[in-house]
Design a protein around this motif. Structure first.
Motif, short mmCIF file in Angstrom:
data_model
loop_
_atom_site.label_atom_id
_atom_site.label_comp_id
_atom_site.label_asym_id
_atom_site.label_seq_id
_atom_site.Cartn_x
_atom_site.Cartn_y
_atom_site.Cartn_z
N GLU A 108 0.74 -8.13 0.18
CA GLU A 108 -0.46 -8.76 -0.37
C GLU A 108 -1.33 -7.65 -0.93
O GLU A 108 -1.09 -6.47 -0.65
CB GLU A 108 -1.21 -9.52 0.74
CG GLU A 108 -0.39 -10.57 1.48
CD GLU A 108 -0.17 -11.85 0.69
OE1 GLU A 108 -0.82 -12.06 -0.35
OE2 GLU A 108 0.69 -12.65 1.13
N LYS A 133 -3.78 -3.42 8.88
CA LYS A 133 -4.74 -4.45 8.48
C LYS A 133 -5.09 -5.33 9.67
O LYS A 133 -4.37 -5.37 10.66
CB LYS A 133 -4.19 -5.31 7.37
CG LYS A 133 -3.16 -6.25 7.88
CD LYS A 133 -2.89 -7.35 6.91
CE LYS A 133 -1.60 -7.99 7.33
NZ LYS A 133 -0.45 -7.36 6.77
N PHE A 178 9.46 -7.32 6.31
CA PHE A 178 8.08 -7.36 5.79
C PHE A 178 7.25 -6.13 6.17
O PHE A 178 6.10 -6.03 5.84
CB PHE A 178 7.35 -8.66 6.19
CG PHE A 178 8.02 -9.87 5.57
CD1 PHE A 178 7.62 -10.35 4.34
CD2 PHE A 178 9.10 -10.49 6.21
CE1 PHE A 178 8.26 -11.42 3.75
CE2 PHE A 178 9.74 -11.57 5.63
CZ PHE A 178 9.32 -12.04 4.40
N LYS A 231 6.47 -1.31 -0.89
CA LYS A 231 5.67 -1.06 0.33
C LYS A 231 6.42 -0.09 1.20
O LYS A 231 7.52 -0.47 1.63
CB LYS A 231 5.45 -2.38 1.07
CG LYS A 231 4.75 -2.21 2.44
CD LYS A 231 4.60 -3.52 3.18
CE LYS A 231 3.89 -3.33 4.51
NZ LYS A 231 3.71 -4.58 5.25
N GLU A 266 1.42 -4.23 12.94
CA GLU A 266 0.67 -3.70 11.80
C GLU A 266 -0.83 -3.63 12.09
O GLU A 266 -1.49 -2.72 11.66
CB GLU A 266 0.94 -4.54 10.55
CG GLU A 266 2.39 -4.40 10.13
CD GLU A 266 2.60 -4.64 8.65
OE1 GLU A 266 3.16 -3.75 8.01
OE2 GLU A 266 2.19 -5.70 8.16
N GLY A 280 -1.96 -16.43 6.84
CA GLY A 280 -2.89 -17.35 7.49
C GLY A 280 -4.16 -17.60 6.68
O GLY A 280 -4.55 -18.75 6.50
N PRO A 281 -4.80 -16.54 6.18
CA PRO A 281 -6.02 -16.79 5.40
C PRO A 281 -5.73 -17.34 4.00
O PRO A 281 -6.63 -17.54 3.21
CB PRO A 281 -6.68 -15.40 5.29
CG PRO A 281 -5.94 -14.53 6.25
CD PRO A 281 -4.58 -15.11 6.42
N ARG A 337 -11.70 -11.43 5.55
CA ARG A 337 -10.73 -11.73 6.61
C ARG A 337 -11.42 -12.06 7.93
O ARG A 337 -11.04 -12.98 8.64
CB ARG A 337 -9.81 -10.53 6.86
CG ARG A 337 -8.60 -10.49 5.97
CD ARG A 337 -7.81 -9.22 6.25
NE ARG A 337 -6.63 -9.18 5.42
CZ ARG A 337 -5.49 -9.78 5.71
NH1 ARG A 337 -5.36 -10.45 6.83
NH2 ARG A 337 -4.47 -9.71 4.88
N THR A 384 0.83 -2.55 -0.08
CA THR A 384 1.14 -3.61 0.88
C THR A 384 1.74 -4.75 0.05
O THR A 384 1.71 -4.70 -1.17
CB THR A 384 -0.13 -4.10 1.59
OG1 THR A 384 -1.18 -4.21 0.61
CG2 THR A 384 -0.56 -3.18 2.70
P1 XMP Z 1 1.24 -6.95 3.95
O1 XMP Z 1 0.33 -7.37 2.83
O2 XMP Z 1 0.48 -6.44 5.11
O3 XMP Z 1 1.97 -8.27 4.42
O4 XMP Z 1 2.29 -5.99 3.49
C1 XMP Z 1 3.06 -8.36 5.29
C2 XMP Z 1 3.35 -9.84 5.50
O5 XMP Z 1 2.29 -10.44 6.27
C3 XMP Z 1 1.70 -11.52 5.54
N1 XMP Z 1 0.25 -11.47 5.83
C4 XMP Z 1 -0.37 -12.25 6.74
N2 XMP Z 1 0.09 -13.26 7.50
N3 XMP Z 1 -2.06 -13.54 8.44
C5 XMP Z 1 -0.77 -13.91 8.35
O6 XMP Z 1 -0.38 -14.86 9.03
C6 XMP Z 1 -2.61 -12.54 7.70
O7 XMP Z 1 -3.78 -12.24 7.82
C7 XMP Z 1 -1.71 -11.87 6.80
N4 XMP Z 1 -1.87 -10.86 5.90
C8 XMP Z 1 -0.65 -10.64 5.33
C9 XMP Z 1 2.03 -11.25 4.09
O8 XMP Z 1 2.00 -12.44 3.30
C10 XMP Z 1 3.42 -10.65 4.21
O9 XMP Z 1 4.40 -11.64 4.37
#
Ligand code: XMP
Length: 360
Positions: free
Chosen positions: A358, A138, A316, A352, A132, A192-193, A98, A356
């Motif tokens: 992802e 993260k 989310f 979640k 978050e 984004g990634p 990341r 998470t």
């Molecule tokens: P997680 O995995 O944290 O994801 O439960 C929550 C939401 O965020 C999106 N996601 C990201 N979006 N940059 C983004 O723009 C990121 O680094 C990133 N990491 C997770 C994920 O797809 C979900 O909708």
């Protein structure tokens, strides 16, 4: 819930005060698209909207998104695939991947900013991103200021984030008000990634291409079910069997309290498909260091596991795993298992928290 008209008027007025030129980073997701349209309303030819092709986008995405956006903003595509691939292949630690991605992404944007003589970067960070990240769950790739990073010093631009106070459903309301086509408004979020966070463990060309194909199939099969988010992940199927539960080598992210944790991925047989027994098993395993529990749906002959992930959620921040009808799940499982590199197809049944959305 905000009032879209009043929000847009205020945001555009504020954006007008940006001096000189600006670049807007657009991924095709609703957040960055909405931020760029607001900025374009305010700045017109003083804005250069760009989409960076990182090589980690979905199949056909760069083309379809840039074509859909052209009537709204004069988007420019920048091919940076070589830079991203050469730096990321071979890397395996999730946070390192990341961070490397973020560094390359903003360096590339810094180059564009310099080239067009801009001073500002407009991006679509929303509340959930920094909430978050600040909570330690993260490192979102687009969060800079809130992490104490100074973009001016690091990359040569100031960041403008017109949506930073909004949540996803509010962004959608603003996008509709701005006349963004419904297919873009309803698009499921894409990190984004990109596929980088869906290739678990070491990044390789083989895994990335498999991940792209698996995401393509999964999105097409599940599109009409209207889940909040649905996709596929790829990882090595190696693991160890203990009491009928398979523990994989690769780890995946989850949340515990306000913290992000790395835990194990496990899978169980299809005989666990009764949801109440799954729920109890997930509770039992996640009390240890398991973050994602999956059910085996189909088998193939290759060395990789594909995890199907589908969730329903409003914000989310928390999410339920989606209940995919059995017949559909089996059909998708067979389609994925027929790809030669696939050894097993799994269905993630973790909500979640403790998982998470992802897996990295
Ligand atoms: P997680 O995995 O944290 O994801 O439960 C929550 C939401 O965020 C999106 N996601 C990201 N979006 N940059 C983004 O723009 C990121 O680094 C990133 N990491 C997770 C994920 O797809 C979900 O909708």
């Amino acid at each position: 819930m905000i009032e879209p008209k009043a929000f847009v008027e205020k945001a555009v007025a504020k954006l007008r005060s940006v001096e000189g030129r600006a670049v807007a980073a657009v991924s095709g997701g609703i957040d960055s698209t909405t931020a760029a349209i607001l900025a374009y309303r305010a700045l017109r030819e003083r804005l250069t909207p760009v989409m960076i092709d990182t090589g980690f986008m979905r199949k056909g995405e760069v083309n379809s998104v840039s074509t859909a956006l052209r009537p709204l903003i004069p988007i420019r595509v920048i091919d940076a695939r070589k830079d991203f691939i050469s730096q990321l292949y071979g890397k395996s630690d999730a946070e390192e991947k990341r961070k490397t991605f973020r560094e390359l992404f903003y360096r590339k944007l810094g180059e564009v900013v310099k080239e067009v003589g801009a001073t500002h970067l407009v991006q679509g960070t929303i509340a959930a991103d920094w909430v978050e990240t600040a909570g330690g769950i993260k490192t979102q790739h687009n969060v800079l200021l809130q992490l104490g990073l100074d973009p001016k010093e690091l990359y040569g631009f100031s960041v403008v984030e017109p949506l930073v106070e909004l949540y996803k459903d509010e962004v959608r309301a603003v996008a509709r008000y701005l006349g963004v086509p419904e297919e873009l408004v309803r698009r499921q979020p894409f990190p984004g990634p990109g596929l980088l966070v869906r290739v678990l463990g070491t990044i390789s060309e083989e895994k990335l291409e498999l991940c792209r194909e698996a995401n393509y199939l999964t999105e097409n099969y599940l599109a009409d079910l209207n889940f909040s988010q649905y996709f596929a992940v790829v990882f090595e199927a190696e693991g160890e069997l203990r009491d009928g539960v398979k523990f994989y080598r690769v780890r995946a992210t989850g949340v515990k309290g306000d913290n992000r944790v790395y835990g194990k991925i496990v899978s169980i047989g299809w005989n666990h498909k009764d949801l109440e027994s799954v729920r109890q098993l997930v509770m039992k395993l996640s009390a240890g260091d398991v973050t994602h529990v999956m059910i085996k749906v189909a088998e193939g002959k290759g060395k990789y596991a594909i995890g199907i992930r589908a969730v329903t959620t409003d914000d989310f921040m928390t999410a339920d795993f989606a209940k995919i009808p059995e017949e559909r799940l089996m059909e998708l499982g067979e389609a994925l298992a027929s790809i030669p590199q696939v050894g097993e197809v799994l269905y993630d049944v973790t909500s979640k928290p403790p998982a998470t959305i992802e897996l990295e």
